[in-house]
Motif scaffolding. Structure first.
Motif, PDB file in Angstrom:
ATOM      1  N   UNK A  85       0.755  -1.281   0.010  1.00  0.00           N
ATOM      2  CA  UNK A  85       0.070   0.071  -0.086  1.00  0.00           C
ATOM      3  C   UNK A  85       0.796   1.196   0.067  1.00  0.00           C
ATOM      4  N   UNK A  86       2.029   1.290   0.752  1.00  0.00           N
ATOM      5  CA  UNK A  86       3.105   2.507   0.921  1.00  0.00           C
ATOM      6  C   UNK A  86       3.527   2.618  -0.439  1.00  0.00           C
ATOM      7  N   UNK A  87       3.981   1.441  -1.221  1.00  0.00           N
ATOM      8  CA  UNK A  87       4.450   1.688  -2.785  1.00  0.00           C
ATOM      9  C   UNK A  87       3.500   2.205  -3.777  1.00  0.00           C
ATOM     10  N   UNK A  88       2.233   1.779  -3.395  1.00  0.00           N
ATOM     11  CA  UNK A  88       1.238   1.955  -4.572  1.00  0.00           C
ATOM     12  C   UNK A  88       0.758   3.480  -4.098  1.00  0.00           C
ATOM     13  N   UNK A  89       0.407   3.850  -2.800  1.00  0.00           N
ATOM     14  CA  UNK A  89      -0.510   5.166  -2.603  1.00  0.00           C
ATOM     15  C   UNK A  89       0.438   6.123  -1.890  1.00  0.00           C
ATOM     16  N   UNK A  90       1.560   5.895  -1.391  1.00  0.00           N
ATOM     17  CA  UNK A  90       2.257   6.865  -0.661  1.00  0.00           C
ATOM     18  C   UNK A  90       2.122   6.558   0.654  1.00  0.00           C
ATOM     19  N   UNK A  91       3.035   7.349   1.520  1.00  0.00           N
ATOM     20  CA  UNK A  91       2.764   7.068   3.191  1.00  0.00           C
ATOM     21  C   UNK A  91       1.418   7.510   3.682  1.00  0.00           C
TER      22      UNK A  91
END
Length: 456
Positions: free
Chosen positions: A359-365
């Motif tokens: 999720x962090x890679x796809x949408x950001x922190x």
């Protein structure tokens, strides 16, 4: 602005040591014993001051004004800068691909600063305006921070071995819940060994895939820690990153390698077992599973709908169900089903679980943090409604694996449509596997039988 400078903290400690030394010098020698004690304290403070002076040289804050000239039209054009720790954040925009800019800019900044530096290229949102930033930090500080959190130590490996042994024990213990009534030890060996071997196969394949992918990107992994469980035998594998991630692709690909390989291996085991048995009645060494595990699971219900109506006149979800015992399932097939459930638990978008990293890679922190909070709330609601598994996994995911993953050095280059599609497929499988699965996840006691064990 930014996080506190390590150099500033060291200077503060050095001032405190100087002040204590001056106070000791001003104190009169009342008696020889007090003088001896004061001398020992002064020697200790003097050695501490020397250590702080050495540390101050290592953690010397970068001169941001000197570094401004390193940025330009051919690399990263910086229009503003602010202090962040002992380094800084330069706001501007990239003029060339990061793989060309980073080595050139790192060399120039290191020469200007007189020490090695590490760069991150990220996007920063303020008032709905997205800006590109280059964060610069002394490499020595990053190395120290990575060393502090390092788990590749004798104690780390010892803990990994202890957890592995414990997990093998919980798998063996959990397996006994699914034997037919009156089973002997020979039955246990013949029925449970395939389940045990299937589970270890899934864990082994996913571990190999994870480490090969990490090696491809030059990322160091900590020892892998198995998570024991009295419900499923094992709740998955966790590890930490012990080096910087080069880009978002690495942040995405490493957890995807683990989860996708676990899914594929689980399905292969289940299909292979059905083919070998020549039927869906579990074969000679069948284990018996609560029917709720099947018909409260939308993915398995869909499979049931596709392959045919698997319910008899008594309402049992599968034919050949034994009243009061459960549905017969081949041990290898059950290992595959468990592998799918456990993998889906680890794909929940929480903190540093594999799903949280994706999720962090796809949408950001920022978005990943919101997803993490929302998923933790849902697990909490499930726990309140009576699911002990939701309670246990929610606490583990939130407090043991909570928080953001370390940022990748390149968070600007997009992942591409192919990885977005992979993320969508994994999220869909996770959703279909876990929700809703109420009848299969409730337990009266934390130490009670596994959530899928019981009569019909």
């Amino acid at each position: 602005m930014g996080n506190p400078s390590i150099e500033a903290a060291i200077k503060l400690e050095k001032k405190r040591a100087d002040r204590k030394l001056r106070e000791l010098d001003r104190e009169p020698d009342a008696n020889p014993v007090a003088g001896l004690f004061r001398g020992l304290v002064k020697d200790q403070l003097a050695r501490e001051k020397q250590r702080l002076e050495l540390a101050e040289q290592t953690f010397k804050a970068l001169d941001l004004n000197k570094l401004k000239s390193c940025f330009g039209y051919d690399t990263f054009f910086a229009v503003d800068v602010r202090r962040f720790g002992d380094g800084g954040i330069f706001i501007g925009n990239l003029r060339k691909p990061i793989e060309e800019v980073r080595p050139k800019l790192e060399k120039k900044i290191s020469e200007a600063a007189g020490t090695e530096v590490t760069l991150w290229f990220m996007e920063e949102k303020n008032d709905d305006i997205t800006k590109q930033v280059c964060m610069v930090q002394p490499k020595a500080e990053i190395d120290v921070q990575l060393e502090i959190t390092k788990l590749s130590t004798p104690w780390g490996y010892l803990s990994a071995v202890a957890l592995a042994v414990t997990t093998f024990g919980t798998i063996a213990l959990m397996s006994g819940f699914f034997l037919k009534p009156g089973a002997t030890f020979d039955d246990y060996v013949s029925d449970v060994l395939p389940l045990f071997g299937g589970f270890l196969t899934i864990l082994g394949v996913s571990e190999i895939a994870t480490r090969l992918t990490a090696a491809k990107y030059g990322v160091k992994l900590s020892p892998s820690f198995l998570v024991p469980s009295n419900w499923t035998g094992c709740l998955g594998v966790i590890n930490n990153y012990e080096s910087l991630l080069p880009n978002k692709k690495a942040l995405f690909d490493i957890p995807v390698a683990r989860t996708a390989s676990a899914y594929v291996t689980s399905v292969v085991l289940a299909v292979s077992a059905f083919i070998v048995d020549g039927s869906f009645n579990g074969g000679e060494n069948a284990l018996f599973v609560r029917p709720e595990f099947f018909y409260n699971n939308p993915l398995l219900s869909f499979v049931q709908l596709v392959i045919g109506p698997y319910a008899d006149e008594l309402g049992n979800v599968l034919p050949n169900a034994v009243e009061g015992v459960g549905v017969p399932v081949d041990p290898l097939a059950f290992a595959g089903l468990l592998g799918i459930v456990v993998t889906s638990l680890n794909l929940l978008p929480i903190g540093r679980l594999e799903g949280g990293r994706i999720a962090q890679a796809l949408f950001g922190r920022g978005t990943a943090a919101l997803l993490s909070f929302g998923t933790s709330v849902l697990l909490g609601a499930g726990a309140i409604s009576g699911s002990v598994l939701c309670l246990a996994w929610g606490l583990f995911a939130t407090f043991i694996r909570g928080g953001e993953e370390i940022p990748a050095q390149d968070e600007i280059t997009p992942l591409g449509n192919e990885r977005l599609a992979w993320g969508f497929v994994l999220a869909l499988v996770c959703l279909l596997t876990l929700f809703p699965n109420g009848g299969g996840t409730y337990s009266a006691s934390f130490l009670g039988d596994p959530f899928f064990r019981g009569g019909i």
